[in-house]
Motif scaffolding. Structure first.
Motif, PDB file in Angstrom:
ATOM      1  N   LEU A 119       0.831  -1.207   0.000  1.00 14.55           N
ATOM      2  CA  LEU A 119       0.000   0.000   0.000  1.00 14.55           C
ATOM      3  C   LEU A 119       0.864   1.256   0.000  1.00 14.55           C
ATOM      4  O   LEU A 119       0.648   2.172  -0.796  1.00 14.55           O
ATOM      5  CB  LEU A 119      -0.940   0.004   1.209  1.00 14.55           C
ATOM      6  CG  LEU A 119      -1.775   1.258   1.409  1.00 14.55           C
ATOM      7  CD1 LEU A 119      -2.830   1.385   0.304  1.00 14.55           C
ATOM      8  CD2 LEU A 119      -2.452   1.252   2.775  1.00 14.55           C
ATOM      9  N   VAL A 120       1.864   1.303   0.873  1.00 12.88           N
ATOM     10  CA  VAL A 120       2.744   2.480   0.926  1.00 12.88           C
ATOM     11  C   VAL A 120       3.530   2.600  -0.376  1.00 12.88           C
ATOM     12  O   VAL A 120       3.734   3.699  -0.891  1.00 12.88           O
ATOM     13  CB  VAL A 120       3.672   2.428   2.159  1.00 12.88           C
ATOM     14  CG1 VAL A 120       4.668   3.577   2.147  1.00 12.88           C
ATOM     15  CG2 VAL A 120       2.852   2.461   3.444  1.00 12.88           C
ATOM     16  N   ASP A 121       3.959   1.479  -0.925  1.00 11.62           N
ATOM     17  CA  ASP A 121       4.692   1.493  -2.198  1.00 11.62           C
ATOM     18  C   ASP A 121       3.826   2.057  -3.318  1.00 11.62           C
ATOM     19  O   ASP A 121       4.304   2.799  -4.174  1.00 11.62           O
ATOM     20  CB  ASP A 121       5.168   0.079  -2.543  1.00 11.62           C
ATOM     21  CG  ASP A 121       6.235   0.063  -3.625  1.00 11.62           C
ATOM     22  OD1 ASP A 121       6.888   1.107  -3.857  1.00 11.62           O
ATOM     23  OD2 ASP A 121       6.433  -0.997  -4.240  1.00 11.62           O
ATOM     24  N   ILE A 122       2.526   1.751  -3.292  1.00 17.48           N
ATOM     25  CA  ILE A 122       1.610   2.250  -4.324  1.00 17.48           C
ATOM     26  C   ILE A 122       1.438   3.766  -4.227  1.00 17.48           C
ATOM     27  O   ILE A 122       1.409   4.452  -5.249  1.00 17.48           O
ATOM     28  CB  ILE A 122       0.242   1.535  -4.232  1.00 17.48           C
ATOM     29  CG1 ILE A 122       0.391   0.082  -4.698  1.00 17.48           C
ATOM     30  CG2 ILE A 122      -0.833   2.263  -5.028  1.00 17.48           C
ATOM     31  CD1 ILE A 122      -0.823  -0.782  -4.424  1.00 17.48           C
ATOM     32  N   VAL A 123       1.328   4.297  -3.003  1.00 19.04           N
ATOM     33  CA  VAL A 123       1.051   5.730  -2.851  1.00 19.04           C
ATOM     34  C   VAL A 123       2.294   6.590  -2.964  1.00 19.04           C
ATOM     35  O   VAL A 123       2.195   7.818  -3.008  1.00 19.04           O
ATOM     36  CB  VAL A 123       0.291   6.046  -1.541  1.00 19.04           C
ATOM     37  CG1 VAL A 123      -1.037   5.333  -1.491  1.00 19.04           C
ATOM     38  CG2 VAL A 123       1.134   5.747  -0.319  1.00 19.04           C
ATOM     39  N   THR A 124       3.464   5.975  -2.996  1.00 15.71           N
ATOM     40  CA  THR A 124       4.692   6.757  -3.146  1.00 15.71           C
ATOM     41  C   THR A 124       5.282   6.516  -4.526  1.00 15.71           C
ATOM     42  O   THR A 124       5.319   5.385  -5.004  1.00 15.71           O
ATOM     43  CB  THR A 124       5.739   6.375  -2.073  1.00 15.71           C
ATOM     44  OG1 THR A 124       5.982   4.975  -2.115  1.00 15.71           O
ATOM     45  CG2 THR A 124       5.282   6.767  -0.694  1.00 15.71           C
ATOM     46  N   PRO A 125       5.747   7.567  -5.177  1.00 16.68           N
ATOM     47  CA  PRO A 125       6.370   7.387  -6.489  1.00 16.68           C
ATOM     48  C   PRO A 125       7.683   6.622  -6.361  1.00 16.68           C
ATOM     49  O   PRO A 125       8.370   6.707  -5.350  1.00 16.68           O
ATOM     50  CB  PRO A 125       6.627   8.817  -6.978  1.00 16.68           C
ATOM     51  CG  PRO A 125       5.977   9.736  -6.012  1.00 16.68           C
ATOM     52  CD  PRO A 125       5.672   8.960  -4.777  1.00 16.68           C
ATOM     53  N   GLY A 126       8.015   5.872  -7.364  1.00 13.51           N
ATOM     54  CA  GLY A 126       9.285   5.147  -7.364  1.00 13.51           C
ATOM     55  C   GLY A 126       9.196   3.856  -6.570  1.00 13.51           C
ATOM     56  O   GLY A 126       8.140   3.435  -6.119  1.00 13.51           O
ATOM     57  N   ASN A 127      10.331   3.233  -6.375  1.00 12.75           N
ATOM     58  CA  ASN A 127      10.444   1.961  -5.692  1.00 12.75           C
ATOM     59  C   ASN A 127      10.706   2.197  -4.213  1.00 12.75           C
ATOM     60  O   ASN A 127      11.752   2.729  -3.835  1.00 12.75           O
ATOM     61  CB  ASN A 127      11.585   1.153  -6.334  1.00 12.75           C
ATOM     62  CG  ASN A 127      11.717  -0.226  -5.753  1.00 12.75           C
ATOM     63  OD1 ASN A 127      11.782  -0.399  -4.549  1.00 12.75           O
ATOM     64  ND2 ASN A 127      11.783  -1.204  -6.626  1.00 12.75           N
ATOM     65  N   LEU A 128       9.764   1.774  -3.358  1.00 13.06           N
ATOM     66  CA  LEU A 128       9.877   2.031  -1.926  1.00 13.06           C
ATOM     67  C   LEU A 128      11.101   1.347  -1.321  1.00 13.06           C
ATOM     68  O   LEU A 128      11.802   1.934  -0.499  1.00 13.06           O
ATOM     69  CB  LEU A 128       8.603   1.572  -1.208  1.00 13.06           C
ATOM     70  CG  LEU A 128       8.516   1.856   0.274  1.00 13.06           C
ATOM     71  CD1 LEU A 128       8.602   3.356   0.549  1.00 13.06           C
ATOM     72  CD2 LEU A 128       7.239   1.279   0.853  1.00 13.06           C
ATOM     73  N   THR A 158      18.267   1.782  -0.114  1.00 10.96           N
ATOM     74  CA  THR A 158      19.404   2.243  -0.905  1.00 10.96           C
ATOM     75  C   THR A 158      19.654   3.729  -0.693  1.00 10.96           C
ATOM     76  O   THR A 158      20.771   4.146  -0.398  1.00 10.96           O
ATOM     77  CB  THR A 158      19.181   1.954  -2.409  1.00 10.96           C
ATOM     78  OG1 THR A 158      18.959   0.555  -2.569  1.00 10.96           O
ATOM     79  CG2 THR A 158      20.382   2.367  -3.226  1.00 10.96           C
ATOM     80  N   ASP A 159      18.574   4.527  -0.825  1.00  8.57           N
ATOM     81  CA  ASP A 159      18.716   5.975  -0.705  1.00  8.57           C
ATOM     82  C   ASP A 159      18.682   6.463   0.743  1.00  8.57           C
ATOM     83  O   ASP A 159      19.054   7.602   1.017  1.00  8.57           O
ATOM     84  CB  ASP A 159      17.615   6.686  -1.496  1.00  8.57           C
ATOM     85  CG  ASP A 159      17.722   6.446  -2.991  1.00  8.57           C
ATOM     86  OD1 ASP A 159      18.803   6.018  -3.450  1.00  8.57           O
ATOM     87  OD2 ASP A 159      16.724   6.670  -3.702  1.00  8.57           O
ATOM     88  N   GLY A 160      18.185   5.649   1.659  1.00  9.12           N
ATOM     89  CA  GLY A 160      18.094   6.066   3.055  1.00  9.12           C
ATOM     90  C   GLY A 160      17.097   7.185   3.276  1.00  9.12           C
ATOM     91  O   GLY A 160      17.298   8.055   4.127  1.00  9.12           O
ATOM     92  N   ASN A 161      15.997   7.170   2.531  1.00  9.75           N
ATOM     93  CA  ASN A 161      14.988   8.222   2.608  1.00  9.75           C
ATOM     94  C   ASN A 161      14.221   8.132   3.927  1.00  9.75           C
ATOM     95  O   ASN A 161      13.461   7.205   4.164  1.00  9.75           O
ATOM     96  CB  ASN A 161      14.031   8.093   1.410  1.00  9.75           C
ATOM     97  CG  ASN A 161      13.016   9.208   1.356  1.00  9.75           C
ATOM     98  OD1 ASN A 161      12.487   9.638   2.368  1.00  9.75           O
ATOM     99  ND2 ASN A 161      12.749   9.668   0.152  1.00  9.75           N
ATOM    100  N   ARG A 162      14.431   9.132   4.790  1.00  9.46           N
ATOM    101  CA  ARG A 162      13.763   9.153   6.098  1.00  9.46           C
ATOM    102  C   ARG A 162      12.269   9.360   5.984  1.00  9.46           C
ATOM    103  O   ARG A 162      11.499   8.797   6.761  1.00  9.46           O
ATOM    104  CB  ARG A 162      14.363  10.249   6.982  1.00  9.46           C
ATOM    105  CG  ARG A 162      15.700   9.859   7.556  1.00  9.46           C
ATOM    106  CD  ARG A 162      16.228  10.937   8.438  1.00  9.46           C
ATOM    107  NE  ARG A 162      17.155  11.719   7.617  1.00  9.46           N
ATOM    108  CZ  ARG A 162      17.641  12.883   7.938  1.00  9.46           C
ATOM    109  NH1 ARG A 162      17.288  13.454   9.052  1.00  9.46           N
ATOM    110  NH2 ARG A 162      18.483  13.507   7.156  1.00  9.46           N
ATOM    111  N   ASN A 163      11.848  10.170   5.038  1.00 11.68           N
ATOM    112  CA  ASN A 163      10.421  10.431   4.870  1.00 11.68           C
ATOM    113  C   ASN A 163       9.661   9.139   4.582  1.00 11.68           C
ATOM    114  O   ASN A 163       8.647   8.840   5.224  1.00 11.68           O
ATOM    115  CB  ASN A 163      10.184  11.433   3.741  1.00 11.68           C
ATOM    116  CG  ASN A 163      10.707  12.811   4.071  1.00 11.68           C
ATOM    117  OD1 ASN A 163      10.767  13.213   5.223  1.00 11.68           O
ATOM    118  ND2 ASN A 163      11.102  13.550   3.050  1.00 11.68           N
TER     119      ASN A 163
END
Length: 141
Positions: free
Chosen positions: A29-38, A44-49
């Motif tokens: 679900l979170v992967d669907i609502v966020t652009p790109g690969n969660l 890999t990117d360490g995205n805190r958001n």
């Protein structure tokens, strides 16, 4: 005594399986609502958001499943089914809440989540996930 212990262990494994399936669905679900690969965003990117949003989703789903297990009555199959159904209800409401929050606020939450810079809107969205979980939990008691 050992027979009862073995049955309880099997029940715990079955409930854990339901919880893991629901948390996997929460990830999707979170992967669907966020652009790109969660997975790439977080590991890999360490995205805190994205991490904060996914973490709040997983905590919410885990809390719903735990309360559904705690309040279940009847046999194992009824308990497993009710845990799964309440978990799905929580995920659906979390998704609807995300869409409503996105509609009521400026910008696009999905785009904010993939931004490298920390953003306060992520905490609002994460809080919404936890609030939804608490609402579903209250409906169970």
């Amino acid at each position: 005594m050992f027979k009862l212990l073995a049955l309880d262990a099997l029940s715990a494994m079955a409930y854990s399986g339901v919880g893991l399936v629901l948390m996997a669905l929460g990830f999707i679900l979170v992967d669907i609502v966020t652009p790109g690969n969660l997975r790439h965003q977080i590991w890999t990117d360490g995205n805190r958001n994205a991490s904060i949003l996914l973490g709040s989703n997983l905590l919410g789903v885990g809390a719903i499943v735990a309360m559904a297990i705690y309040t279940s009555t009847g046999g194992l199959l009824v308990g497993l089914a009710s845990s799964f159904v309440y978990g799905i209800v929580g995920l659906v409401i979390m998704g609807v809440g995300f869409v409503l929050l996105d509609l009521l606020t400026p910008g696009k939450l999905g785009q904010i989540l993939v931004n490298d810079a920390p953003h306060p809107a992520v905490w609002v969205s994460a809080s919404m996930h936890i609030a939804v979980a608490l609402i579903v939990i209250a409906g169970l008691s």
